[in-house]
Design a protein around this motif. Structure first.
Motif, PDB file in Angstrom:
ATOM      1  N   VAL A 167       5.476  11.842  20.514  1.00  0.00           N
ATOM      2  CA  VAL A 167       5.532  13.298  20.598  1.00  0.00           C
ATOM      3  C   VAL A 167       4.989  13.899  19.315  1.00  0.00           C
ATOM      4  CG1 VAL A 167       7.035  15.323  20.815  1.00  0.00           C
ATOM      5  CG2 VAL A 167       7.558  13.233  22.098  1.00  0.00           C
ATOM      6  N   ARG A 168       4.060  14.808  19.488  1.00  0.00           N
ATOM      7  CA  ARG A 168       3.568  15.663  18.407  1.00  0.00           C
ATOM      8  C   ARG A 168       3.973  17.067  18.815  1.00  0.00           C
ATOM      9  NH1 ARG A 168      -1.456  13.794  15.429  1.00  0.00           N
ATOM     10  NH2 ARG A 168      -1.262  11.537  15.487  1.00  0.00           N
ATOM     11  N   LEU A 169       4.846  17.672  18.011  1.00  0.00           N
ATOM     12  CA  LEU A 169       5.500  18.916  18.409  1.00  0.00           C
ATOM     13  C   LEU A 169       5.245  20.033  17.416  1.00  0.00           C
ATOM     14  CD1 LEU A 169       7.648  20.491  20.121  1.00  0.00           C
ATOM     15  CD2 LEU A 169       9.377  19.441  18.636  1.00  0.00           C
ATOM     16  N   VAL A 170       4.917  21.212  17.940  1.00  0.00           N
ATOM     17  CA  VAL A 170       4.900  22.446  17.158  1.00  0.00           C
ATOM     18  C   VAL A 170       6.001  23.316  17.752  1.00  0.00           C
ATOM     19  CG1 VAL A 170       3.626  24.522  16.530  1.00  0.00           C
ATOM     20  CG2 VAL A 170       2.443  22.320  16.609  1.00  0.00           C
ATOM     21  N   TYR A 171       7.020  23.595  16.945  1.00  0.00           N
ATOM     22  CA  TYR A 171       8.176  24.365  17.400  1.00  0.00           C
ATOM     23  C   TYR A 171       8.206  25.679  16.629  1.00  0.00           C
ATOM     24  CZ  TYR A 171      12.968  24.915  19.198  1.00  0.00           C
ATOM     25  OH  TYR A 171      14.104  25.342  19.839  1.00  0.00           O
ATOM     26  N   VAL A 172       7.988  26.772  17.347  1.00  0.00           N
ATOM     27  CA  VAL A 172       7.887  28.091  16.730  1.00  0.00           C
ATOM     28  C   VAL A 172       9.222  28.824  16.832  1.00  0.00           C
ATOM     29  CG1 VAL A 172       6.687  30.309  16.765  1.00  0.00           C
ATOM     30  CG2 VAL A 172       5.439  28.206  17.324  1.00  0.00           C
ATOM     31  N   LEU A 173       9.739  29.207  15.670  1.00  0.00           N
ATOM     32  CA  LEU A 173      10.933  30.060  15.578  1.00  0.00           C
ATOM     33  C   LEU A 173      10.437  31.389  15.023  1.00  0.00           C
ATOM     34  CD1 LEU A 173      13.317  27.490  13.816  1.00  0.00           C
ATOM     35  CD2 LEU A 173      13.020  27.854  16.273  1.00  0.00           C
ATOM     36  N   GLY A 174       9.792  32.165  15.879  1.00  0.00           N
ATOM     37  CA  GLY A 174       9.141  33.394  15.452  1.00  0.00           C
ATOM     38  C   GLY A 174      10.095  34.563  15.327  1.00  0.00           C
ATOM     39  N   PRO A 175       9.547  35.759  15.219  1.00  0.00           N
ATOM     40  CA  PRO A 175      10.356  36.956  14.996  1.00  0.00           C
ATOM     41  C   PRO A 175      11.318  37.270  16.142  1.00  0.00           C
ATOM     42  CG  PRO A 175       8.030  37.531  15.268  1.00  0.00           C
ATOM     43  CD  PRO A 175       8.114  36.039  15.239  1.00  0.00           C
ATOM     44  N   GLU A 176      11.063  36.737  17.348  1.00  0.00           N
ATOM     45  CA  GLU A 176      11.954  36.977  18.476  1.00  0.00           C
ATOM     46  C   GLU A 176      13.138  36.014  18.510  1.00  0.00           C
ATOM     47  OE1 GLU A 176       9.933  37.429  22.258  1.00  0.00           O
ATOM     48  OE2 GLU A 176       8.101  37.942  21.196  1.00  0.00           O
ATOM     49  N   PHE A 177      13.143  35.008  17.635  1.00  0.00           N
ATOM     50  CA  PHE A 177      14.229  34.024  17.585  1.00  0.00           C
ATOM     51  C   PHE A 177      15.443  34.632  16.901  1.00  0.00           C
ATOM     52  CE2 PHE A 177      16.298  30.750  14.898  1.00  0.00           C
ATOM     53  CZ  PHE A 177      16.910  30.026  15.902  1.00  0.00           C
ATOM     54  N   ASP A 178      16.628  34.435  17.494  1.00  0.00           N
ATOM     55  CA  ASP A 178      17.860  34.965  16.918  1.00  0.00           C
ATOM     56  C   ASP A 178      18.737  33.882  16.306  1.00  0.00           C
ATOM     57  OD1 ASP A 178      17.469  37.694  17.448  1.00  0.00           O
ATOM     58  OD2 ASP A 178      18.231  37.477  19.485  1.00  0.00           O
ATOM     59  N   ASP A 179      19.131  32.879  17.123  1.00  0.00           N
ATOM     60  CA  ASP A 179      20.160  31.962  16.643  1.00  0.00           C
ATOM     61  C   ASP A 179      20.210  30.709  17.509  1.00  0.00           C
ATOM     62  OD1 ASP A 179      22.281  31.143  15.046  1.00  0.00           O
ATOM     63  OD2 ASP A 179      23.783  32.248  16.202  1.00  0.00           O
ATOM     64  N   TYR A 180      20.723  29.635  16.914  1.00  0.00           N
ATOM     65  CA  TYR A 180      21.051  28.413  17.629  1.00  0.00           C
ATOM     66  C   TYR A 180      22.545  28.399  17.871  1.00  0.00           C
ATOM     67  CZ  TYR A 180      16.929  25.377  17.406  1.00  0.00           C
ATOM     68  OH  TYR A 180      15.718  24.801  17.616  1.00  0.00           O
ATOM     69  N   GLU A 181      22.956  28.096  19.095  1.00  0.00           N
ATOM     70  CA  GLU A 181      24.368  27.849  19.354  1.00  0.00           C
ATOM     71  C   GLU A 181      24.728  26.499  18.756  1.00  0.00           C
ATOM     72  OE1 GLU A 181      25.374  27.849  23.475  1.00  0.00           O
ATOM     73  OE2 GLU A 181      25.530  30.009  23.561  1.00  0.00           O
ATOM     74  N   GLY A 182      25.986  26.311  18.414  1.00  0.00           N
ATOM     75  CA  GLY A 182      26.439  25.044  17.839  1.00  0.00           C
ATOM     76  C   GLY A 182      26.093  23.846  18.696  1.00  0.00           C
ATOM     77  N   GLU A 183      26.273  23.965  20.014  1.00  0.00           N
ATOM     78  CA  GLU A 183      25.946  22.852  20.909  1.00  0.00           C
ATOM     79  C   GLU A 183      24.457  22.554  20.912  1.00  0.00           C
ATOM     80  OE1 GLU A 183      27.502  23.615  24.793  1.00  0.00           O
ATOM     81  OE2 GLU A 183      29.527  23.021  24.222  1.00  0.00           O
ATOM     82  N   ALA A 184      23.637  23.582  20.717  1.00  0.00           N
ATOM     83  CA  ALA A 184      22.183  23.375  20.689  1.00  0.00           C
ATOM     84  C   ALA A 184      21.780  22.588  19.449  1.00  0.00           C
ATOM     85  CB  ALA A 184      21.457  24.710  20.734  1.00  0.00           C
ATOM     86  N   VAL A 185      22.421  22.868  18.311  1.00  0.00           N
ATOM     87  CA  VAL A 185      22.144  22.108  17.086  1.00  0.00           C
ATOM     88  C   VAL A 185      22.495  20.648  17.310  1.00  0.00           C
ATOM     89  CG1 VAL A 185      22.770  21.804  14.669  1.00  0.00           C
ATOM     90  CG2 VAL A 185      22.443  24.103  15.583  1.00  0.00           C
ATOM     91  N   TRP A 186      23.634  20.385  17.938  1.00  0.00           N
ATOM     92  CA  TRP A 186      24.048  19.010  18.219  1.00  0.00           C
ATOM     93  C   TRP A 186      23.034  18.318  19.134  1.00  0.00           C
ATOM     94  CZ3 TRP A 186      26.276  15.031  16.540  1.00  0.00           C
ATOM     95  CH2 TRP A 186      26.702  13.999  17.368  1.00  0.00           C
ATOM     96  N   GLU A 187      22.550  19.020  20.162  1.00  0.00           N
ATOM     97  CA  GLU A 187      21.545  18.457  21.060  1.00  0.00           C
ATOM     98  C   GLU A 187      20.255  18.136  20.295  1.00  0.00           C
ATOM     99  OE1 GLU A 187      21.988  17.502  24.252  1.00  0.00           O
ATOM    100  OE2 GLU A 187      24.062  18.097  23.973  1.00  0.00           O
ATOM    101  N   ASP A 188      19.915  18.978  19.335  1.00  0.00           N
ATOM    102  CA  ASP A 188      18.736  18.769  18.498  1.00  0.00           C
ATOM    103  C   ASP A 188      18.848  17.453  17.737  1.00  0.00           C
ATOM    104  OD1 ASP A 188      16.265  19.744  17.790  1.00  0.00           O
ATOM    105  OD2 ASP A 188      16.998  21.003  16.184  1.00  0.00           O
ATOM    106  N   LEU A 189      19.997  17.225  17.138  1.00  0.00           N
ATOM    107  CA  LEU A 189      20.209  15.993  16.374  1.00  0.00           C
ATOM    108  C   LEU A 189      20.211  14.769  17.284  1.00  0.00           C
ATOM    109  CD1 LEU A 189      22.961  17.207  13.895  1.00  0.00           C
ATOM    110  CD2 LEU A 189      20.558  16.755  13.385  1.00  0.00           C
ATOM    111  N   LYS A 190      20.823  14.882  18.450  1.00  0.00           N
ATOM    112  CA  LYS A 190      20.869  13.762  19.379  1.00  0.00           C
ATOM    113  C   LYS A 190      19.483  13.407  19.904  1.00  0.00           C
ATOM    114  CE  LYS A 190      23.665  14.763  22.649  1.00  0.00           C
ATOM    115  NZ  LYS A 190      24.686  14.991  23.696  1.00  0.00           N
ATOM    116  N   LEU A 191      18.637  14.405  20.035  1.00  0.00           N
ATOM    117  CA  LEU A 191      17.296  14.181  20.573  1.00  0.00           C
ATOM    118  C   LEU A 191      16.529  13.154  19.739  1.00  0.00           C
ATOM    119  CD1 LEU A 191      15.346  15.081  22.790  1.00  0.00           C
ATOM    120  CD2 LEU A 191      14.612  16.909  21.275  1.00  0.00           C
ATOM    121  N   GLY A 192      16.595  13.286  18.421  1.00  0.00           N
ATOM    122  CA  GLY A 192      15.935  12.315  17.546  1.00  0.00           C
ATOM    123  C   GLY A 192      16.519  10.927  17.681  1.00  0.00           C
ATOM    124  N   ALA A 193      17.839  10.851  17.821  1.00  0.00           N
ATOM    125  CA  ALA A 193      18.509   9.553  17.950  1.00  0.00           C
ATOM    126  C   ALA A 193      18.192   8.888  19.288  1.00  0.00           C
ATOM    127  CB  ALA A 193      20.012   9.725  17.780  1.00  0.00           C
TER     128      ALA A 193
END
Length: 125
Positions: free
Chosen positions: A44-70
């Protein structure tokens, strides 16, 4: 919400966070996109944009982010995070030790640089 960006070079997955990113975004958009990219390209080659319309990550989303790499060790070749938020660069330094592959932060004005870097076979800036 996370949406797929269609303006990426061949072999690069583009995602953009808009509003709040929730656990459901991983199940509906991120995981299927990652799985598809792995099946098609092997990495995977990923470009992830957190632009001006981005507000926040929910706690569960952060956890899913970490699990994704694992869940996909060695599956991520390059991750470019594009954002003007001040917390992104320090977070990249912290999370880069947890994520496989190379990771680099870019400002929103550097989006085209992020795309080139993600698509390149060498360390182009």
């Amino acid at each position: 919400m996370v949406r797929i960006r269609s303006d990426m070079p061949p072999g690069v997955l583009g995602l953009e966070a808009v509003g709040d990113v929730e656990r459901g975004d991983y199940e509906r958009v991120i995981l299927p996109s990652i799985e598809s990219s792995l099946a098609e390209h092997g990495k995977v080659r990923l470009v992830y944009v957190l632009g001006p319309e981005f507000d926040d990550y929910e706690g569960e989303a952060v956890w899913e982010d970490l699990k994704l790499g694992a869940q996909h060790p060695g599956g991520f070749e390059r991750i470019a995070i594009v954002s003007d938020a001040g917390w992104v660069r320090p977070a990249m330094k912290l999370f880069s030790v947890l994520w496989p592959g190379q990771a680099k932060a870019f400002t929103c004005a550097q989006l085209n640089d992020a795309k080139r870097w993600a698509a390149a076979d060498d360390d182009v800036t």
